[in-house]
Write a protein that holds these residues in place. Structure first.
Motif, PDB file in Angstrom:
ATOM      1  N   GLN A 142       0.821  -1.207   0.000  1.00 15.36           N
ATOM      2  CA  GLN A 142       0.000   0.000   0.000  1.00 15.36           C
ATOM      3  C   GLN A 142       0.855   1.257   0.000  1.00 15.36           C
ATOM      4  OE1 GLN A 142      -3.125  -0.055   2.911  1.00 15.36           O
ATOM      5  NE2 GLN A 142      -3.686   2.087   2.592  1.00 15.36           N
ATOM      6  N   SER A 143       1.899   1.306   0.829  1.00 14.13           N
ATOM      7  CA  SER A 143       2.730   2.506   0.887  1.00 14.13           C
ATOM      8  C   SER A 143       3.551   2.684  -0.383  1.00 14.13           C
ATOM      9  CB  SER A 143       3.667   2.456   2.103  1.00 14.13           C
ATOM     10  OG  SER A 143       4.577   1.371   2.006  1.00 14.13           O
ATOM     11  N   SER A 144       3.929   1.567  -1.024  1.00 11.30           N
ATOM     12  CA  SER A 144       4.779   1.650  -2.219  1.00 11.30           C
ATOM     13  C   SER A 144       3.981   1.973  -3.474  1.00 11.30           C
ATOM     14  CB  SER A 144       5.515   0.320  -2.422  1.00 11.30           C
ATOM     15  OG  SER A 144       6.310  -0.007  -1.302  1.00 11.30           O
ATOM     16  N   TRP A 145       2.705   1.586  -3.528  1.00 11.09           N
ATOM     17  CA  TRP A 145       1.931   1.678  -4.770  1.00 11.09           C
ATOM     18  C   TRP A 145       0.932   2.826  -4.787  1.00 11.09           C
ATOM     19  CZ3 TRP A 145       1.447  -1.436  -9.298  1.00 11.09           C
ATOM     20  CH2 TRP A 145       2.452  -2.402  -9.429  1.00 11.09           C
ATOM     21  N   THR A 146       0.765   3.517  -3.678  1.00 14.42           N
ATOM     22  CA  THR A 146      -0.136   4.660  -3.683  1.00 14.42           C
ATOM     23  C   THR A 146       0.691   5.934  -3.780  1.00 14.42           C
ATOM     24  OG1 THR A 146      -0.162   4.539  -1.265  1.00 14.42           O
ATOM     25  CG2 THR A 146      -2.002   3.543  -2.434  1.00 14.42           C
ATOM     26  N   GLY A 147       0.071   7.015  -4.241  1.00 18.47           N
ATOM     27  CA  GLY A 147       0.804   8.257  -4.452  1.00 18.47           C
ATOM     28  C   GLY A 147       1.511   8.244  -5.798  1.00 18.47           C
ATOM     29  N   ALA A 148       2.381   9.216  -6.001  1.00 17.17           N
ATOM     30  CA  ALA A 148       3.087   9.352  -7.272  1.00 17.17           C
ATOM     31  C   ALA A 148       3.983   8.151  -7.526  1.00 17.17           C
ATOM     32  CB  ALA A 148       3.908  10.631  -7.278  1.00 17.17           C
ATOM     33  N   GLN A 149       3.925   7.612  -8.737  1.00 12.63           N
ATOM     34  CA  GLN A 149       4.742   6.477  -9.157  1.00 12.63           C
ATOM     35  C   GLN A 149       5.657   6.918 -10.294  1.00 12.63           C
ATOM     36  OE1 GLN A 149       4.162   3.171  -7.548  1.00 12.63           O
ATOM     37  NE2 GLN A 149       3.244   4.729  -6.234  1.00 12.63           N
ATOM     38  N   GLN A 150       6.847   6.344 -10.330  1.00 10.35           N
ATOM     39  CA  GLN A 150       7.806   6.665 -11.388  1.00 10.35           C
ATOM     40  C   GLN A 150       7.878   5.515 -12.387  1.00 10.35           C
ATOM     41  OE1 GLN A 150       9.238   9.674 -11.479  1.00 10.35           O
ATOM     42  NE2 GLN A 150       8.330  10.247  -9.498  1.00 10.35           N
ATOM     43  N   VAL A 151       7.840   5.869 -13.666  1.00 10.84           N
ATOM     44  CA  VAL A 151       7.875   4.877 -14.741  1.00 10.84           C
ATOM     45  C   VAL A 151       8.903   5.326 -15.767  1.00 10.84           C
ATOM     46  CG1 VAL A 151       6.530   3.796 -16.588  1.00 10.84           C
ATOM     47  CG2 VAL A 151       5.448   4.274 -14.387  1.00 10.84           C
ATOM     48  N   ALA A 152       9.659   4.385 -16.309  1.00 11.90           N
ATOM     49  CA  ALA A 152      10.620   4.720 -17.359  1.00 11.90           C
ATOM     50  C   ALA A 152       9.890   5.209 -18.599  1.00 11.90           C
ATOM     51  CB  ALA A 152      11.479   3.502 -17.690  1.00 11.90           C
ATOM     52  N   ASP A 153      10.399   6.287 -19.175  1.00 12.28           N
ATOM     53  CA  ASP A 153       9.788   6.831 -20.384  1.00 12.28           C
ATOM     54  C   ASP A 153      10.248   6.032 -21.597  1.00 12.28           C
ATOM     55  OD1 ASP A 153       8.227   8.442 -21.919  1.00 12.28           O
ATOM     56  OD2 ASP A 153       9.474  10.230 -21.748  1.00 12.28           O
ATOM     57  N   SER A 154       9.459   6.086 -22.669  1.00 12.85           N
ATOM     58  CA  SER A 154       9.832   5.430 -23.917  1.00 12.85           C
ATOM     59  C   SER A 154       9.181   6.165 -25.073  1.00 12.85           C
ATOM     60  CB  SER A 154       9.398   3.959 -23.929  1.00 12.85           C
ATOM     61  OG  SER A 154       7.992   3.861 -23.991  1.00 12.85           O
TER      62      SER A 154
END
Length: 557
Positions: A228-240
């Motif tokens: 819950q703490s890791s997956w809620t809020g702003a998430q970072q994803v590699a751009d492509s």
């Protein structure tokens, strides 16, 4: 019986730092060692994990503060900017914040099942150009462990078309409950097929519209609070370039009790299906008539986070490199604790490793340059899926064929001095010999992982480099503590995992016992220093999964 203080003194007396009479196996590098500074460690861990840094999330003011601090520290030591005159390597990321998240609902069974965002399910996406995600009336299929491993004769997707469908997946490998280390997926030791990152990768390759993992604390290796703490809020994803269009529209986790209710609505028993999925020849099970629905909006922000790259040039073979790595990032603002604290400070994870980079650079500067160059790399986005190290792996500032090997540091133990260290991936590479020599001089030993089912080898940045053939050593502070033995060590590890890991209470504590940190820093120093002075090129052991990649790279093919 000797007191714990006397025992600590006895062990430290064997250290190459503290005694000239240490074991004759010591190298010239160890004989000329300089002790890394615990004062430097304390100062930097306290600073990096303070509320002023807001949990060091990529793309935030906390990142800006972290980058400025690290560049200033490396500059003060006299290191060189490592990336063509710059301290930084840009890492293109997209920050995705899910908003207006609907419940994840399953209809069409004996009764509707609904899971709410946060306490019962989490959801997100890897797609970086999609401001709204909507999965509507998607047929649901249970795909067991979601593994397609041709070399093992195992395919949970055999004969199945999941395009447009929602797949329900189990975490870990089918044989994770095995007591030994033999089995189709290495028995108790997790393979990459068991990692949640793989589950989503394979679901996307199969064309699934949504991929939902069933959370189960033991095979996941952490409780729902971590998810819950890791997956809620702003998430970072590699751009492509294509915005990750080939990824599933939605990815997430669901609590096991909700999954059980879902299966029951389809006339199935979750425990029975989980047992069946462990057996070779398992075939996916459609949840007949059941449809999944979920929707959410995405706030999208492209930005360039940064890896920090510092160089201590070598004096004889400056175009050969030794790599020290640690991730500087953490979770930023996260799910609040009962007292309202919503900053995940990341003191142990991984302000300790980040500070260690500076302390090791400082010690090496004091000892003088080595024959080979030494690279101190602080990477971004580890908490979001090893993003910074993965980007460096694809775009290495220093070619891997010219990089000898290195060490990775992630969450140093502040539980006190241990008689052992736990080597993650013990026996995989010839770097073990370097560590064993340093351990012998300290009177300590290397231990196998006590919990190989947790898959730590695939959970830190060394894995990103190993995939490109670079031998990397990663170890953790041991659990056989001088004060209290394994019982105390295991209790400390369990307490951290349950109460502080990926939560707001991973904060700096002035009462920490730094003796274990100091001893482990000396090991990192000795291994790195030896690698930087030898003419050898350590490799993976024969038959290891990364050996062929390294051999091909070193041959220039």
């Amino acid at each position: 019986m000797r007191s714990s203080i006397a025992a600590i003194a006895a062990i430290l007396a064997l250290s190459p730092i503290f005694a000239a009479q240490a074991a004759p196996a010591r190298s010239a590098a160890a004989r000329n060692a300089v002790a890394p500074s615990i004062d430097t460690m304390k100062r930097l861990v306290k600073e990096l994990s303070s509320d002023a840094y807001e949990g060091r999330a990529p793309g935030t003011p906390g990142e800006e503060k972290t980058l400025a601090l690290l560049a200033a520290e490396f500059r003060k030591l006299g290191l060189k900017p490592g990336n063509k005159g710059s301290w930084f390597q840009d890492v293109p990321l997209v920050e995705i914040t899910a908003k207006n998240v609907s419940p994840l609902t399953f209809t069409g069974g004996k009764g509707a099942v609904s899971a709410v965002y946060g306490p019962e399910m989490v959801i997100g996406t890897y797609r970086t150009t999609q401001p709204r995600v909507e999965v509507k009336d998607s047929p649901v299929v249970f795909v067991g462990y979601g593994i397609n491993a041709p070399e093992k004769g195992w395919n949970d997707y055999a004969g199945l078309d999941v395009k447009g469908k929602t797949v329900i997946i189990l975490v870990n490998d089918p044989d994770y409950e095995t007591k030994g280390l033999t089995g189709p997926f290495n028995g108790r030791a997790m393979t990459y097929y068991g990692r949640w990152t793989y589950k989503y990768e394979e679901a996307a390759r199969q064309g699934a519209a949504a991929a939902i993992i069933v959370h189960d604390t033991v095979p996941a290796a952490y409780g729902w609070n971590v998810v819950q703490s890791s997956w809620t809020g702003a998430q970072q994803v590699a751009d492509s370039a294509d915005g990750n269009a080939g990824q599933s529209a939605a990815i997430g986790w669901v609590q096991k009790d909700k999954a059980a209710a879902l299966f029951a609505s389809a006339g199935l028993n979750l425990d029975e299906q989980m047992a069946a999925a462990k057996r070779k020849g398992f075939r996916a099970v459609p949840l007949t008539g059941v449809k999944a629905n979920v929707s959410f909006d995405n706030a999208l922000r492209k930005h360039k986070s940064k890896n920090v790259v510092a160089l201590l040039p070598g004096k004889a073979r400056p175009n050969e490199y030794v790599l020290y790595s640690a991730h500087w990032d953490h979770l930023g603002h996260c799910e609040a604790a009962p007292d309202g604290d919503d900053i995940c400070n990341g003191a142990v994870d991984n302000a300790t490793g980040t500070a260690a980079l500076v302390a090791l650079a400082q010690a090496n500067v004091k000892a003088g340059p080595t024959d080979r160059s030494q690279v101190f790399l602080a990477v971004t986005g580890e908490e979001s899926g090893l993003l910074g190290s993965a980007y460096y792996g694809e775009h290495p500032v220093f070619p891997f064929r010219q990089t000898v090997g290195g060490v990775n540091m992630d969450a140093l133990s502040v539980a006190g001095l241990a008689k052992n260290v736990v080597v993650i991936g013990k026996g995989k590479s010839q770097l073990d010999a370097y560590l064993n020599r340093a351990l012998k001089a300290q009177g300590r030993v290397a231990s196998d992982e006590p919990t190989p089912e947790k898959g730590f080898y695939y959970r830190s940045d060394h894995f990103s480099f190993a995939k490109h053939g670079l031998p990397m050593l990663y170890f953790e502070g041991g659990e056989d503590l001088v004060k209290g033995g394994t019982a105390a060590g295991m209790a400390a590890a369990e307490d951290y995992t349950k109460k502080r890991y990926h939560g707001p209470k991973d904060e700096y504590d002035p009462n920490w016992d730094w003796n274990g940190v100091l001893a482990d820093l000396k090991l990192y120093y000795a291994v790195g220093r030896d690698l930087a002075t030898t003419k050898d090129w350590p490799n993976w052991m024969p038959g290891d999964e990364f050996r062929a990649i390294r051999d091909k790279d070193r041959a220039g093919k």
